[in-house]
Scaffold this motif. Structure first.
Motif, PDB file in Angstrom:
ATOM      1  N   ALA A 110       0.834  -1.200   0.000  1.00  0.00           N
ATOM      2  CA  ALA A 110       0.000   0.000   0.000  1.00  0.00           C
ATOM      3  C   ALA A 110       0.865   1.245   0.000  1.00  0.00           C
ATOM      4  O   ALA A 110       0.622   2.202  -0.743  1.00  0.00           O
ATOM      5  N   ILE A 111       1.916   1.225   0.840  1.00  0.00           N
ATOM      6  CA  ILE A 111       2.812   2.384   0.887  1.00  0.00           C
ATOM      7  C   ILE A 111       3.493   2.568  -0.464  1.00  0.00           C
ATOM      8  O   ILE A 111       3.587   3.687  -0.985  1.00  0.00           O
ATOM      9  N   SER A 112       3.972   1.451  -1.040  1.00  0.00           N
ATOM     10  CA  SER A 112       4.656   1.551  -2.336  1.00  0.00           C
ATOM     11  C   SER A 112       3.741   2.142  -3.393  1.00  0.00           C
ATOM     12  O   SER A 112       4.145   3.037  -4.146  1.00  0.00           O
ATOM     13  N   VAL A 113       2.518   1.633  -3.464  1.00  0.00           N
ATOM     14  CA  VAL A 113       1.587   2.129  -4.484  1.00  0.00           C
ATOM     15  C   VAL A 113       1.276   3.604  -4.244  1.00  0.00           C
ATOM     16  O   VAL A 113       1.229   4.400  -5.186  1.00  0.00           O
ATOM     17  N   THR A 114       1.077   3.971  -2.986  1.00  0.00           N
ATOM     18  CA  THR A 114       0.791   5.383  -2.690  1.00  0.00           C
ATOM     19  C   THR A 114       1.941   6.268  -3.152  1.00  0.00           C
ATOM     20  O   THR A 114       1.728   7.310  -3.783  1.00  0.00           O
ATOM     21  N   VAL A 115       3.168   5.843  -2.824  1.00  0.00           N
ATOM     22  CA  VAL A 115       4.333   6.636  -3.249  1.00  0.00           C
ATOM     23  C   VAL A 115       4.350   6.769  -4.761  1.00  0.00           C
ATOM     24  O   VAL A 115       4.544   7.858  -5.302  1.00  0.00           O
ATOM     25  N   VAL A 116       4.130   5.635  -5.457  1.00  0.00           N
ATOM     26  CA  VAL A 116       4.199   5.666  -6.920  1.00  0.00           C
ATOM     27  C   VAL A 116       3.126   6.580  -7.492  1.00  0.00           C
ATOM     28  O   VAL A 116       3.394   7.409  -8.365  1.00  0.00           O
ATOM     29  N   ILE A 117       1.880   6.426  -7.000  1.00  0.00           N
ATOM     30  CA  ILE A 117       0.813   7.266  -7.553  1.00  0.00           C
ATOM     31  C   ILE A 117       1.095   8.727  -7.281  1.00  0.00           C
ATOM     32  O   ILE A 117       0.995   9.583  -8.176  1.00  0.00           O
ATOM     33  N   ALA A 118       1.454   9.038  -6.029  1.00  0.00           N
ATOM     34  CA  ALA A 118       1.627  10.448  -5.664  1.00  0.00           C
ATOM     35  C   ALA A 118       2.760  11.083  -6.456  1.00  0.00           C
ATOM     36  O   ALA A 118       2.596  12.136  -7.071  1.00  0.00           O
ATOM     37  N   LEU A 144      -4.238   5.915  -0.417  1.00  0.00           N
ATOM     38  CA  LEU A 144      -4.747   5.550   0.898  1.00  0.00           C
ATOM     39  C   LEU A 144      -6.023   4.728   0.784  1.00  0.00           C
ATOM     40  O   LEU A 144      -6.245   3.790   1.552  1.00  0.00           O
ATOM     41  N   GLY A 145      -6.879   5.099  -0.185  1.00  0.00           N
ATOM     42  CA  GLY A 145      -8.099   4.309  -0.369  1.00  0.00           C
ATOM     43  C   GLY A 145      -7.774   2.880  -0.725  1.00  0.00           C
ATOM     44  O   GLY A 145      -8.357   1.924  -0.191  1.00  0.00           O
ATOM     45  N   TYR A 146      -6.833   2.717  -1.628  1.00  0.00           N
ATOM     46  CA  TYR A 146      -6.356   1.384  -1.990  1.00  0.00           C
ATOM     47  C   TYR A 146      -5.767   0.676  -0.774  1.00  0.00           C
ATOM     48  O   TYR A 146      -6.072  -0.487  -0.491  1.00  0.00           O
TER      49      TYR A 146
END
Lengths: 312, 215, 390
Positions: B49-57, B143-145
């Motif tokens: 989740a953290i990785s995806v958030t970082v990538v999206i942001a 965060l939703g993800y």
């Protein structure tokens, strides 16, 4: 510049690609040592687990330091042998088992790790690789210095079914192997069989299979048989050398004992001869002083009983 | 043009909407595959989740900054390149500093680029908005993800292994092998059950919020 | 009967709109229609009156299941006493079996019907009586020693995820009893595979006679302990072997099959095509003959494991099977083939019947669609040809 012109697109793409490539190269180079270390530490941990060390790794504050320290302390050597049992150049740690498995049997490098335990006795650790039901299985087998009795094993898998095949990585399954032997009393290679139906307690060449995990258990049995038999000539040679050494030591001990016995016997004979000479000298002296009238009773007291030396 | 304050109501809405009303996983049904694969245990789910958030942001910000320079004909390719760069970086960093977790995540970190949420948000939002709102939108969707991943991971680890974050929750003495009557559920660690759990979450969400049900 | 009728008439007002127990009216209707034909009369058009409704159909199926259930109950006791090497009279054997089977039936019905009733009340619908048969089928496909809480979970899963989510009885895609078994198969594999669980009390391990193996014929076939002797084959046919409660006795199942076909409740087409598919697949493997399992005489596949039970009671479930006549032939044939293929070729699954039926459940609508389309195309072609002639 017009955003949609061809020239702009070419320039833009080139700039983007160069920037991205540069960033990635720098990152990869900077991070490679850390990644390499992680892989090494994991391998060391597995090797240590097979000789029952590094068990408290979870509690260790710095896992890497803990594993490295334990490894440096206990794994004192690592060498490579070929299929004929002859030692080769190279470090055991560097050998990539997957690569070796692809080579023909005669060309393979077979790594052996040596662990020196707290009691000073060496243990020999052999990596093994095989196939389970759904994917590869692998592990390490640690042998006592007789190259036959198993000190400990550790197994792992990629995708076996939890509760069934995956049980091979649990302590309960692995503990069964301790004390089992891969050579029988006549020095024939038997490996350790994994038997369905159990009742293997007390049998030196078999362990219980995993209930419900028939194929995985068969995979473990085959893995042990195939991998350990590759080292057969090496084991035999070591065992032969050990046997020769043992006999030599025994012979030396026996010779030493015999020499001591001989020396003892010689000393006794010398002592007996010395006493005899003294008695003879005193008898001669007595004979001389007989004419002067010395007390013969004193003489008889001083005369020891002569022991006849045994026939050698 | 009026400058929007950093934490205005509009920006906050970008952060809170994806947590519920427009959750990327349960409402937009994006990014479901990785949600199934990495939620076997809680720790990899959180790391993912953290990785995806970082990538999206970060990719949203980068794309937003570049938005006026990108030629339209290679727009999608540029997005792919930027996102791939970030994904590879994340993968390398994980392998260097969180090796055990990266082994559990295995190929799924590399597959973040295929996660539709990333490209979806870039196309739908970042390419048409300023960097800060894009950043907030990226964080919100991440965060939703992450919320869904944590919920599914929580259930799957608890029922499937009896642990949470590696710490034993269900006492060993309960297990059949140790004389008790309990057994870990092997189905919840398989992806199909994760999909069913996701379905149940969607079911619950739609029962509570009737607006989401298509007429 | 009159007294019961009067009793129901007396309490009905309480359950009607405005009555004090109205919220339970689904439950009331469920019990009333179990005993009596519903009172609804039609007000328009002509209708054919038939005494057979869903409840009556299910009752016939339950009666057809009785031989297998009773034999299975006795067999549970029989295998148990065999494993501990003790002699026992008929009634002690049967009572032991009953002691294992009755709790399972109770759990299955209480959990299943409880969920059905609850969802009916929540939605304000009538109670769907679809669970009457599933409630018996679920324990019959389980090993005798399955922990009751696992059985409860499996039933809940099958009813909620298998039926209610799709819309209740008549709307489900997959056979609920097989879903329950599949749930346990994947959730708690050590309790539904292996050699220790098919005989009651064997996994406890105490007092077991030396040399007794709880292995089912399927397990033996998988490790190649073949071929079966003539005596063994006889035992397998009559059902004196370890196995799930209902599936062991082909003879008892055949009795049930006869009743189902005679009353028209069970589709003979499906039963025959499943048998044909399995037999042909068996013959095909005989032709290949690569290992002992492939050389198993094809007819033995039909009596081993859950093949017969699945063919007669599971594949014929009208909701989940194909609906068209040709569709039924195709559907059944593919089930038979897949079941044998999974058994012989896949080392991870000794029993292929459950998986084959679930797979074909998913394909049944497609099969029907293709059959109907083919029919439509044929008629269109005929119509065009007729129009051309004119």
């Amino acid at each position: 510049m017009n955003k949609d012109s061809n020239k702009y697109i070419y320039l833009y793409s080139t700039a983007l690609v160069v920037a991205v490539a540069a960033t990635l190269s720098i990152a990869a180079t900077l991070l490679k040592p850390f990644q390499q270390k992680n892989i090494e530490v994991e391998k060391k941990q597995s090797i240590l687990l097979s000789v029952h060390k590094a068990a408290d790794v979870r509690k260790a504050k710095n896992k890497r330091q803990y594993v490295e320290a334990e490894y440096a302390k206990y794994i004192t050597d690592g060498f490579v042998v070929n299929s004929l049992g002859e030692k080769q150049e190279g470090s055991a740690f560097e050998v990539n088992l997957e690569e070796e498995a692809a080579k023909p049997a005669a060309d393979r490098k077979l790594p052996v790790f040596v662990c020196t335990d707290n009691d000073g006795k060496p243990k020999y650790i052999i990596p093994v690789r095989g196939v389970g039901l759904w994917g590869p299985i692998w592990g390490y087998v640690a042998l006592h210095s007789d190259y036959s009795t198993i000190y400990g094993v550790v197994f792992d898998h990629q995708g076996e079914t939890p509760g069934l095949g995956a049980e091979l990585s649990t302590p309960d399954f692995q503990r069964q192997f301790e004390g089992k032997q891969i050579f029988d009393a006549a020095s024939a290679f038997t490996s350790v069989k994994v038997v369905k139906g159990g009742h293997t307690q007390g049998k030196p060449h078999a362990v219980d299979a995993i209930s419900g995990g028939t194929i995985t258990s068969q995979g473990v049995e085959k893995m042990l048989m195939d991998n350990l038999s590759a080292y057969l000539l090496f084991f035999k040679e070591q065992q032969r050398a050990q046997e020769a050494e043992r006999r030599r030591q025994e012979r030396e001990k026996k010779e030493k004992e015999e020499e001591e016995e001989r020396a003892l016997l010689q000393a006794k004979q010398a002592e007996a001869a010395r006493i005899a000479r003294r008695a003879a000298a005193e008898a001669a002296a007595a004979l001389q002083s007989d004419t002067t009238g010395a007390a013969p009773a004193v003489q008889s007291e001083n005369t020891p009983v002569l022991e006849q030396p045994e026939n050698l | 043009m009026e400058k929007e304050s950093l934490f205005s109501a509009k920006n906050l809405k970008l952060l809170t909407d994806p947590l519920g009303r427009s959750n990327p996983v349960t409402v937009l049904v994006l990014g479901v595959c990785s949600a199934l694969a990495v939620t076997v245990k809680l720790e990899p789910a959180v790391v993912m989740a953290i990785s995806v958030t970082v990538v999206i942001a970060v990719s949203s910000v980068v794309m937003s900054l570049l938005r006026n320079t990108i030629p339209n004909r290679i727009r999608i390719i540029v997005q792919l390149v930027v996102v791939s760069l970030l994904v590879i970086l994340v993968d390398q960093v994980l392998r260097a500093f969180a090796y055990d977790v990266s082994k559990q995540l295995s190929v799924f970190v590399g597959l973040i680029i295929t996660n539709c949420i990333v490209m979806g948000r870039i196309e739908a939002f970042a390419l048409g908005n300023k960097p800060w709102p894009s950043f907030v939108d990226g964080i919100g969707n991440g965060l939703g993800y992450g919320l869904i991943l944590v919920v599914v991971g929580f259930v799957r680890e608890l029922l499937g292994s009896g642990t949470l974050w590696g710490y034993r929750i269900i006492p060993s003495s309960f297990y059949i092998a140790n004389g008790g009557v309990y057994e870990n559920n092997g189905l919840v660690i398989l992806p199909p059950m994760a999909l069913i759990l996701l379905g149940i979450i969607i079911w619950i969400q739609r029962s509570r919020n009737k607006n989401l049900v298509e007429s | 009967m009159k007294a019961t009728q009067n009793f129901f008439d007396k309490i009905r007002p309480d359950f009607e709109k405005g009555g004090r127990l109205h919220f339970l009216h689904s439950t009331f209707e469920a019990f009333e229609s179990l005993l009596f034909v519903p009172k609804t009369v039609t007000s328009s058009g002509c209708h054919v009156r038939d005494a057979i409704d869903l409840k009556r159909t299910m009752t016939v199926v339950i009666v057809a299941l009785m031989p297998a259930l009773l034999f299975g109950t006795w067999n549970v006791g029989f295998q148990h006493y065999l494993s501990v090497g003790r002699e026992a009279g008929f009634w002690s054997i049967f009572l032991y079996g009953l002691g294992k089977v009755l709790p399972m039936l109770a759990v299955s019905y209480i959990v299943g019907l409880g969920i059905e009733f609850a969802s009916a009340q929540i939605r304000g619908h009538e109670v769907n009586e679809g669970f009457l048969v599933s409630g018996i089928l679920i324990p019959m496909v389980m090993p005798p020693d399955v922990p009751l809480w696992m059985l409860a979970l499996a039933t809940a899963f099958a009813v909620v995820i298998g039926k209610e989510v799709f819309g209740g009885t008549g709307m489900n895609i997959f056979n609920p009893a097989l879903l329950a078994r599949a749930f346990i198969f994947f959730s708690y594999p050590s309790h539904i595979s292996g050699d220790a669980i098919w005989v009651a009390g064997l996994s406890g391990g105490t007092g077991v006679v030396d040399g007794f193996s709880g292995a089912t014929p399927l397990a033996k076939a998988m490790v190649g302990r073949l071929p079966f002797s003539a005596m063994e084959v006889e035992k397998i046919f009559w059902g004196l072997i370890p196995g799930s409660i209902g599936e062991t006795s082909t003879a008892a199942i055949l009795l049930g099959a006869a009743l189902l076909v005679f009353t028209g409740v069970g589709s003979a087409r499906i039963m025959l095509s499943v048998v044909a598919g399995g037999y042909l697949a068996g013959l095909l493997f005989n032709a290949v003959g690569a290992n002992a399992y492939m050389n198993l005489p094809a007819y033995q596949h039909l009596i081993m494991g859950g093949f017969a039970f699945g063919a007669v009671f599971m594949a014929t479930d009208p909701v989940t099977a194909a609906q068209t006549k040709s569709g039924k032939w195709i559907y059944g044939f593919l089930i038979g083939v897949m079941a044998v293929v999974i058994r012989v070729l896949n080392p991870a699954y000794p029993e292929g019947m459950m998986l084959a039926i679930l797979l074909m459940n998913a394909f049944a609508p497609l099969i029907d669609h293709c059959v109907v389309q083919a029919n439509m195309n044929r008629r269109l072609k005929r119509a065009r040809q007729a129009a051309q002639k004119v």
